[in-house]
Scaffold this motif. Structure first.
Motif, short mmCIF file in Angstrom:
data_model
loop_
_atom_site.label_atom_id
_atom_site.label_comp_id
_atom_site.label_asym_id
_atom_site.label_seq_id
_atom_site.Cartn_x
_atom_site.Cartn_y
_atom_site.Cartn_z
N ASP A 16 61.43 69.70 23.69
CA ASP A 16 61.29 69.26 25.08
C ASP A 16 62.11 67.98 25.25
O ASP A 16 61.86 67.00 24.55
CB ASP A 16 59.80 69.00 25.35
CG ASP A 16 59.52 68.56 26.77
OD1 ASP A 16 60.44 68.08 27.46
OD2 ASP A 16 58.36 68.67 27.18
N ILE A 17 63.05 67.99 26.16
CA ILE A 17 63.95 66.84 26.30
C ILE A 17 63.21 65.57 26.73
O ILE A 17 63.61 64.47 26.41
CB ILE A 17 65.11 67.17 27.27
CG1 ILE A 17 66.23 66.13 27.14
CG2 ILE A 17 64.66 67.23 28.72
CD1 ILE A 17 67.53 66.69 26.79
N VAL A 39 64.26 71.57 34.05
CA VAL A 39 64.34 70.34 33.28
C VAL A 39 64.32 69.11 34.20
O VAL A 39 63.74 68.07 33.87
CB VAL A 39 65.57 70.40 32.34
CG1 VAL A 39 66.85 70.23 33.04
CG2 VAL A 39 65.44 69.42 31.22
N SER A 121 70.35 72.46 27.91
CA SER A 121 71.39 73.46 28.12
C SER A 121 71.69 73.51 29.62
O SER A 121 71.08 74.27 30.37
CB SER A 121 70.88 74.82 27.60
OG SER A 121 71.86 75.80 27.83
N SER A 123 72.95 74.15 33.27
CA SER A 123 73.37 75.31 34.10
C SER A 123 72.84 76.66 33.66
O SER A 123 73.08 77.66 34.35
CB SER A 123 74.91 75.41 34.23
OG SER A 123 75.40 74.48 35.17
N GLY A 125 69.70 77.72 33.34
CA GLY A 125 68.41 78.13 33.90
C GLY A 125 68.63 78.67 35.30
O GLY A 125 69.26 79.71 35.50
N ALA A 126 68.16 77.92 36.28
CA ALA A 126 68.26 78.35 37.68
C ALA A 126 69.72 78.57 38.10
O ALA A 126 69.99 79.40 38.98
CB ALA A 126 67.62 77.29 38.57
N TYR A 127 70.67 77.88 37.48
CA TYR A 127 72.07 77.99 37.88
C TYR A 127 72.77 79.22 37.26
O TYR A 127 73.94 79.48 37.57
CB TYR A 127 72.84 76.71 37.57
CG TYR A 127 72.63 75.61 38.62
CD1 TYR A 127 71.73 75.78 39.67
CD2 TYR A 127 73.35 74.42 38.56
CE1 TYR A 127 71.54 74.80 40.62
CE2 TYR A 127 73.17 73.43 39.53
CZ TYR A 127 72.27 73.61 40.55
OH TYR A 127 72.09 72.64 41.49
P1 ADP Z 1 70.09 74.41 35.78
O1 ADP Z 1 69.70 74.33 37.23
O2 ADP Z 1 71.21 73.46 35.41
O3 ADP Z 1 70.33 75.81 35.32
P2 ADP Z 1 67.39 74.38 34.63
O4 ADP Z 1 66.49 73.19 34.51
O5 ADP Z 1 66.96 75.48 35.53
O6 ADP Z 1 68.83 73.79 34.99
O7 ADP Z 1 67.60 75.00 33.20
C1 ADP Z 1 68.43 74.44 32.20
C2 ADP Z 1 67.83 74.69 30.83
O8 ADP Z 1 66.81 73.71 30.59
C3 ADP Z 1 67.14 76.05 30.68
O9 ADP Z 1 67.52 76.58 29.41
C4 ADP Z 1 65.66 75.68 30.68
O10 ADP Z 1 64.91 76.60 29.88
C5 ADP Z 1 65.69 74.34 29.99
N1 ADP Z 1 64.53 73.46 30.16
C6 ADP Z 1 63.55 73.49 31.09
N2 ADP Z 1 62.66 72.49 30.85
C7 ADP Z 1 63.09 71.82 29.75
C8 ADP Z 1 62.61 70.72 28.98
N3 ADP Z 1 61.49 70.07 29.31
N4 ADP Z 1 63.34 70.33 27.88
C9 ADP Z 1 64.48 70.97 27.54
N5 ADP Z 1 64.98 72.01 28.22
C10 ADP Z 1 64.30 72.45 29.29
#
Ligand code: ADP
Length: 182
Positions: A16-17, A39, A121, A123, A125-127
């Motif tokens: 978890d970041i 995130v 990581s 972009s 996730g939602a992107y």
């Molecule tokens: P984006 O809109 O840039 O795609 P997201 O937050 O939707 O960003 O997702 C980016 C990545 O972060 C995904 O792989 C998601 O699973 C991951 N993520 C979500 N919460 C956390 C966290 N607390 N720590 C690390 N990575 C996370």
């Protein structure tokens, strides 16, 4: 998994970041710096309202770039808000924009003389950026940057799922094979 590059460590961990004790953590932000899910939401929840107060004053950040704020209640000292691209079909400059978001984050950490940085990581996730292609762009950008700059001692990718961890590990293994022969 760890790899040494020009005196620095590039590390992949699952986690978890928001819990990282690196000098800075990177947020996968949107261009309005408006917060959101994923995130971004987790960082603002854990860090408290100070981070959003500073984001509001900055008033946005273009895709492919990054800005820095303090980190509120987080262990890290700073949050770097990097704006990755929304993935459409791969033909709209997504790769260069993603690389640029990573590069700009590293430049900000380097200019502030920070020694350690943790990335999520961006972009993927939602992107909607395909994870393997994103891992390739992200890891290559970090390797290139560390080869050209001395100062940052640790770059840690914090992957949120086993699947992402496995994809990043596979890509880093391929890249390290190329580096040995280059
Ligand atoms: P984006 O809109 O840039 O795609 P997201 O937050 O939707 O960003 O997702 C980016 C990545 O972060 C995904 O792989 C998601 O699973 C991951 N993520 C979500 N919460 C956390 C966290 N607390 N720590 C690390 N990575 C996370």
């Amino acid at each position: 998994m760890d790899m040494n590059i020009n005196g620095a460590v590039l590390s992949l961990v699952r986690g978890d970041i928001t819990l990282q004790d690196t000098d800075c953590i990177v947020n996968a932000a949107n261009s309005r710096l408006a917060g959101g899910g994923g995130v971004d939401g987790a960082i603002h929840r854990a860090g408290g309202p100070e981070i959003m107060d500073e984001c509001r004053k900055i008033k946005g950040c273009p895709t492919g770039s990054a800005v820095v704020t303090k980190a509120g209640k987080l262990k890290a000292r700073y949050v770097i808000h990097a704006v990755g691209p929304i993935y459409r079909d791969g033909g709209r400059g997504e790769e260069e924009l993603l690389k640029s978001a990573y590069r700009k984050s590293l430049e900000l950490a380097f200019e502030k003389e920070l020694k350690s940085i943790a990335f999520p990581s961006i972009s993927t996730g939602a992107y909607g950026y395909p994870v393997e292609a994103a891992a390739c762009a992200a890891l290559k950008t970090v390797v290139d940057f560390l080869r050209g700059h001395r100062g940052i001692e640790l770059v840690r990718f914090v992957l949120f799922s086993d699947r992402d961890m496995n994809v990043y590990r596979g890509v880093l293994e391929k890249i390290s094979g190329c580096l040995l022969t280059s």
